[in-house]
Structure formats: structure tokens, C-alpha cells
Design an enzyme around this catalytic site. Structure first.
Site, PDB file in Angstrom:
ATOM      1  CG  ASN A   8      38.378  48.858  82.571  1.00 38.18           C
ATOM      2  OD1 ASN A   8      39.371  49.494  82.231  1.00 38.18           O
ATOM      3  ND2 ASN A   8      37.212  49.438  82.863  1.00 38.18           N
ATOM      4  CD1 TRP A   9      44.282  45.826  84.284  1.00 37.16           C
ATOM      5  CD2 TRP A   9      46.247  46.840  83.890  1.00 37.16           C
ATOM      6  NE1 TRP A   9      45.242  44.858  84.157  1.00 37.16           N
ATOM      7  CE2 TRP A   9      46.464  45.444  83.913  1.00 37.16           C
ATOM      8  CE3 TRP A   9      47.337  47.670  83.639  1.00 37.16           C
ATOM      9  CZ2 TRP A   9      47.711  44.870  83.711  1.00 37.16           C
ATOM     10  CZ3 TRP A   9      48.585  47.106  83.434  1.00 37.16           C
ATOM     11  CH2 TRP A   9      48.772  45.715  83.476  1.00 37.16           C
ATOM     12  CE  LYS A  10      37.149  50.212  86.688  1.00 36.63           C
ATOM     13  NZ  LYS A  10      35.912  50.566  87.311  1.00 36.63           N
ATOM     14  CG  HIS A  82      33.723  51.900  81.600  1.00 31.66           C
ATOM     15  ND1 HIS A  82      33.553  52.600  82.778  1.00 31.66           N
ATOM     16  CD2 HIS A  82      33.957  50.614  81.959  1.00 31.66           C
ATOM     17  CE1 HIS A  82      33.694  51.764  83.800  1.00 31.66           C
ATOM     18  NE2 HIS A  82      33.938  50.548  83.319  1.00 31.66           N
ATOM     19  CD  GLU A  84      34.994  53.743  85.968  1.00 32.56           C
ATOM     20  OE1 GLU A  84      36.046  53.655  85.307  1.00 32.56           O
ATOM     21  OE2 GLU A  84      34.671  52.906  86.842  1.00 32.56           O
ATOM     22  CD  GLU A 149      31.107  47.154  82.725  1.00 32.05           C
ATOM     23  OE1 GLU A 149      31.793  46.412  83.412  1.00 32.05           O
ATOM     24  OE2 GLU A 149      31.461  48.282  82.389  1.00 32.05           O
ATOM     25  N   GLY A 155      32.360  48.562  90.808  1.00 23.98           N
ATOM     26  CA  GLY A 155      33.240  48.965  91.903  1.00 23.98           C
ATOM     27  C   GLY A 155      32.565  49.053  93.257  1.00 23.98           C
ATOM     28  CB  SER A 186      30.894  43.902  92.000  1.00 25.22           C
ATOM     29  OG  SER A 186      31.016  45.272  92.341  1.00 25.22           O
ATOM     30  N   GLY A 207      36.982  44.968  86.569  1.00 23.63           N
ATOM     31  CA  GLY A 207      37.744  46.155  86.945  1.00 23.63           C
ATOM     32  C   GLY A 207      38.643  45.864  88.133  1.00 23.63           C
ATOM     33  N   GLY A 208      38.142  46.172  89.337  1.00 16.90           N
ATOM     34  CA  GLY A 208      38.942  46.079  90.569  1.00 16.90           C
ATOM     35  C   GLY A 208      39.719  44.780  90.700  1.00 16.90           C
TER      36      GLY A 208
END
Ligand code: PEP
Length: 225
Positions: A8-10, A82, A84, A149, A155, A186, A207-208
């Protein structure tokens, strides 16, 4: 056993990162790249997912993108719910469910994200929160995936213990026998092996670490090993 890796590049990434992914992951079928819409294309080189769709089928919703439009680009997966999106765009469980249904109607597998906040975690309410999210978010038809999640793990560099992930995934598996179950929050090159080894974890949402080619490549080889 091969595991799924969902990147997930966001709102990150670049054409350059896309090229790096194409070179590194050409024809990988257990890696799904949820890149921003502008980078999604019909290339046969990568399997793409969308990060979001709108919760109505079509209409006067300037700036939004529908499930049908995404499906026309042969995109087979889409993240929905998600944390966010829930936090910054006010998405409630009923909206998440509508999005998941629209995905399924258009031949897209929704990857439905759910998890508890730190406060709920500390109050020991994880399973209760997930049961409510399952009741309210999952569509009538079957073709969806779940990503567990914990909001506090996204993150932050923090993760639940292996035992905590195991117990949530067991609860999910008891309710959703054949559903693909991902863990997200994470995941990195150092903890991926242990997380992939947990019973009923079919893969990870990342993600990150997905923005760092060395990290995602290391995770991908652990998932494919
Ligand atoms: C995510 O955004 O879904 C996620 C899991 O992020 P991170 O890996 O950075 O915690």
C-alpha cells in the site's frame, strides 16, 4: 507456503518507483501493488490494486472514481475501509460495506481493512471491535479478503505480539473459513518471517516498507519461500 504481499503506497511513490517494481517483481503473482490511481495501468508486468473507490456506482461526484472504472483497467483488487480513510475521510462501517459490495459487483476483490484503536486495545476490546466491524462491513456475497490492521500499529513501528495476532486470526478463521486473511501494521523485513509463520495469516498488507525496494524485496522473498 506462499503468502500474499499487498503493498500500500498510500499517497507516495513515483514513476521511478513504479519502474523499480516492474523490474523487481515482473510476473509475480503473489504481490499486489496498491499504488495511487495515476500509476495503475493494464501492464501485464504487475498485479495492481486500487486504494479506494467511491461508494456510489456513478453520478455527480466530482473527483471520485467508481468501481466500474477501476474494473475497466483490469484491476482485480481494492482496499476498502483503511483506517486512514476512516480517520481522515469519515468512512463508517456502512460506507465500507457499500464499497465492498460495489467492488464485488464489478469483479474486484475488496480487501476490507479493520482493527482496533489503541484505546480499544488497552481496554481489551480487540475481539469485540472486530466482531462489530465484521457484522457491519462485510458484504452479503463472498468474494472478499480481510486485512486485520490494528490502528495503533499502522506506521508506528509497533506490532501486537505473535500470540495476539494468532488469536485474532483464529477468531477470523472460525467465522470466515475460506477468506484470505492478511495482517497489516508495521510489517518489515525483520518481523515478516515470524508474522508469515502465524497460523491463519495468509499474507501481509505493507505500507511504509513497500516504499523501500530493498525492504519489500526481502519481505517478498520471505513470502514466496
Ligand atoms: C497500512 O497502511 O496498511 C500499513 C500497514 O502501514 P505500515 O506498514 O506503514 O504500518
Amino acid at each position: 507456503m506462499q503468502k500474499w504481499v499487498v503493498a500500500n503506497w498510500k499517497m507516495n511513490g513515483s514513476k521511478n518507483l513504479l519502474e523499480e517494481y516492474k523490474n523487481a517483481f515482473k510476473k509475480s503473482n503473489n504481490l499486489i501493488v496498491c499504488a495511487p490511481f495515476t500509476y495503475l495501468n493494464e501492464t501485464a508486468e504487475l498485479v495492481f490494486g486500487a486504494q479506494n473507490i467511491y461508494h456510489e456506482a456513478k453520478g455527480a461526484f466530482t473527483g471520485e472514481i467508481s468501481a466500474q472504472m477501476v474494473s475497466e483497467f483490469n484491476i482485480k483488487y481494492c482496499l476498502v475501509g483503511h483506517s486512514e480513510r476512516r480517520q481522515y475521510f469519515g468512512e463508517r462501517n456502512d460506507i465500507v460495506r457499500k464499497k465492498a459490495e460495489l467492488c464485488i459487483e464489478n469483479g474486484i476483490i475488496p480487501i476490507i481493512c479493520m482493527g482496533e484503536t489503541l484505546e480499544q486495545y488497552e481496554a481489551g476490546k480487540t475481539q469485540e471491535v472486530l466482531e462489530l466491524q465484521l457484522r457491519e462491513c462485510i458484504p452479503g456475497k463472498n468474494n472478499f479478503w480481510i486485512a486485520y490492521e490494528p490502528v495503533w500499529a499502522i506506521g508506528t513501528g509497533k506490532t501486537p505480539t505473535i500470540e495476539e495476532i494468532r488469536s485474532v486470526h483464529l477468531m477470523l478463521r472460525e467465522k470466515l473459513e475460506k477468506t484470505v486473511l492478511l495482517y497489516g501494521g508495521s510489517v518489515n523485513a525483520s518481523n515478516a518471517e515470524a508474522i508469515f509463520g502465524i497460523a491463519n495469516v495468509d499474507g501481509a498488507l505493507i505500507g511504509g516498507a513497500s516504499l523501500d525496494l530493498a525492504a519489500i524485496s526481502a519481505i517478498y522473498s520471505l513470502a514466496s519461500g
